[in-house]
Design an enzyme around this catalytic site. Structure first.
Site, PDB file in Angstrom:
ATOM      1  N   CYS A   1       1.348   7.457  -6.431  1.00  0.00           N
ATOM      2  CA  CYS A   1       0.427   7.793  -7.186  1.00  0.00           C
ATOM      3  C   CYS A   1       2.260   9.007  -8.095  1.00  0.00           C
ATOM      4  CB  CYS A   1      -0.233   9.294  -7.221  1.00  0.00           C
ATOM      5  SG  CYS A   1      -0.731  10.466  -8.660  1.00  0.00           S
TER       6      CYS A   1
ATOM      7  N   ASN B   1      -2.068  -4.390  -5.338  1.00  0.00           N
ATOM      8  CA  ASN B   1      -2.363  -3.849  -6.812  1.00  0.00           C
ATOM      9  C   ASN B   1      -1.995  -3.924  -8.205  1.00  0.00           C
ATOM     10  OD1 ASN B   1      -2.576  -0.553  -7.764  1.00  0.00           O
ATOM     11  ND2 ASN B   1      -3.852  -1.430  -7.991  1.00  0.00           N
ATOM     12  N   GLY B   2      -2.152  -3.569  -8.789  1.00  0.00           N
ATOM     13  CA  GLY B   2      -1.304  -3.319 -10.069  1.00  0.00           C
ATOM     14  C   GLY B   2      -1.740  -4.832 -11.328  1.00  0.00           C
TER      15      GLY B   2
ATOM     16  N   GLN C   1      -7.907   8.579   0.492  1.00  0.00           N
ATOM     17  CA  GLN C   1      -7.440   7.965   0.650  1.00  0.00           C
ATOM     18  C   GLN C   1      -6.190   9.904   0.790  1.00  0.00           C
ATOM     19  OE1 GLN C   1      -4.828   7.581  -3.029  1.00  0.00           O
ATOM     20  NE2 GLN C   1      -4.418   6.098  -2.517  1.00  0.00           N
TER      21      GLN C   1
ATOM     22  N   PRO D   1      -8.346   3.555  -5.700  1.00  0.00           N
ATOM     23  CA  PRO D   1      -8.631   5.211  -5.408  1.00  0.00           C
ATOM     24  C   PRO D   1      -7.987   5.717  -6.587  1.00  0.00           C
ATOM     25  CG  PRO D   1      -6.694   4.805  -3.856  1.00  0.00           C
ATOM     26  CD  PRO D   1      -7.346   3.359  -4.782  1.00  0.00           C
ATOM     27  N   MET D   2      -9.062   6.139  -7.570  1.00  0.00           N
ATOM     28  CA  MET D   2      -8.552   6.674  -8.949  1.00  0.00           C
ATOM     29  C   MET D   2      -9.166   8.312  -8.958  1.00  0.00           C
ATOM     30  SD  MET D   2      -9.367   2.789 -10.942  1.00  0.00           S
ATOM     31  CE  MET D   2     -10.476   2.252 -10.571  1.00  0.00           C
TER      32      MET D   2
ATOM     33  N   LYS E   1      -0.625   2.721   0.815  1.00  0.00           N
ATOM     34  CA  LYS E   1      -0.137   2.911  -0.593  1.00  0.00           C
ATOM     35  C   LYS E   1       1.059   2.970  -1.773  1.00  0.00           C
ATOM     36  CE  LYS E   1      -2.828   1.801  -4.928  1.00  0.00           C
ATOM     37  NZ  LYS E   1      -2.266   2.532  -5.938  1.00  0.00           N
TER      38      LYS E   1
END
Length: 337
Positions: A98, A210-211, A68, A15-16, A138
């Site tokens: 976030c 993730n990352g 999300q 999700p961005m 997340k």
């Protein structure tokens, strides 16, 4: 007996904010049928009191699709989860990663790493409200001066006790003071080994990495190292063509890879329908600019779309004109991933 199919979350597109809207997701789905897609983060306040129909709208073909949520009040998150359940989302994720100032001021996102008990209460309420729809989390490996070696395992243990079966871990600490959100995606060092150790400590949980994952080669390596899934963010957005090989390479699908030319052609009826509904072309094509990254003609493709898509009369024909500028992919480009 054939083996069970690989779960959708074996690969996911992260999700961005400002990127993974419904047009982006529809384009990504032209490239991969199996990969799990995510919405942008939507706050509980927006779900409960904002333009819900616009914020949560999705095309059925986007599925499998996860919503999300951002929030820190169990009751509000439960109400939002029930709405997501009724709308047909396949999963519901709680954002505990976030680092933006706006998220911090609302006491959710990565700041919640400081209050894991509250997060456990939140997800327990969401699970109770979501029924059969899976609730996930997340998170980061920690924030500010926390010691990730202690913080992350303790956090995951609380999530498991609350009923969570899958946690996606962005393998960077978040510095809530002193680094911008962009810097938080790049400066804190990645600690993949810690995420692998957490997986080993919680074999009954599904742990998603993730990352900094640049493509399918890296995703396959992380899966081979014992992780249950991999989440790709900016690489999938800026070079979406990598998703065209995901179904074959990560899910064992017998279908051929999808070249970006085919994905773009498949977008034309969608673009025509959206234009008829009043959607400006630029809202769709801005997510397609990287479709031919590294290919001959990619610069011309981007230029034609960037300069022309804002015109009021621009439609599918502009995309077709831009597509005509693309040269053939070489063998190395076809194999990249």
């Amino acid at each position: 007996m054939e083996p069970a199919p690989e779960p959708a979350w074996r690969l996911s597109v992260a999700p961005m904010m400002d990127w993974t809207d419904r047009h982006c997701r529809f384009f990504h789905r032209r490239l991969t049928r199996r990969t799990l897609l995510y919405t942008e983060m939507v706050t509980t306040g927006a779900v409960l009191h904002g333009p819900r129909e616009r914020l949560l709208a999705f095309h059925p073909e986007e599925r499998p699709l996860a919503l999300q949520l951002g929030g820190s009040e169990p009751a509000a998150l439960a109400r939002a989860a029930a709405i997501a359940r009724d709308l047909g989302f396949d999963e519901i994720d709680l954002n505990v990663g976030c680092p933006s100032d706006r998220v911090q001021s609302g006491c959710f996102g990565a700041a919640l790493m400081r209050t894991p008990g509250l997060v456990a209460d939140c997800v327990a309420a969401m699970i109770a409200a979501a029924g059969p729809v899976e609730v996930t989390v997340k998170c980061r490996i920690g924030v500010d001066d926390q010691d990730p070696e202690a913080t992350l395992p303790a956090f995951v243990a609380l999530m498991a006790a609350a009923g969570v079966r899958r946690v996606a871990v962005h393998a960077r600490k978040a510095w809530l003071q002193g680094l911008s959100p962009k810097e938080n995606r790049e400066i804190p060092p990645l600690d993949y080994a810690l995420v692998r150790r957490v997986k080993a400590a919680f074999p009954g949980l599904d742990i998603i990495l993730n990352g900094g994952v640049p493509g399918l080669d890296a995703a396959e390596a992380h899966l081979a190292a014992g992780l249950d899934g991999v989440m790709i963010g900016r690489a999938a957005y800026h070079e979406p063509a990598l998703l065209g090989a995901a179904d074959r390479r990560l899910y064992g699908a017998a279908t051929p890879d999808v070249p970006p030319e085919a994905a773009v052609q498949a977008m034309l009826p969608y673009i025509e329908a959206e234009r008829a509904a009043g959607t400006p072309l630029a809202r769709i094509t801005r997510h397609m600019l990287g479709a031919f990254a590294g290919r001959p003609g990619a610069r011309t493709w981007r230029r034609i779309l960037s300069e022309g898509a804002h015109r009021p009369d621009a439609g599918p024909e502009l995309v077709e004109r831009a597509l005509a500028a693309i040269g053939p992919a070489g063998p190395a480009l076809h194999a990249a991933g």
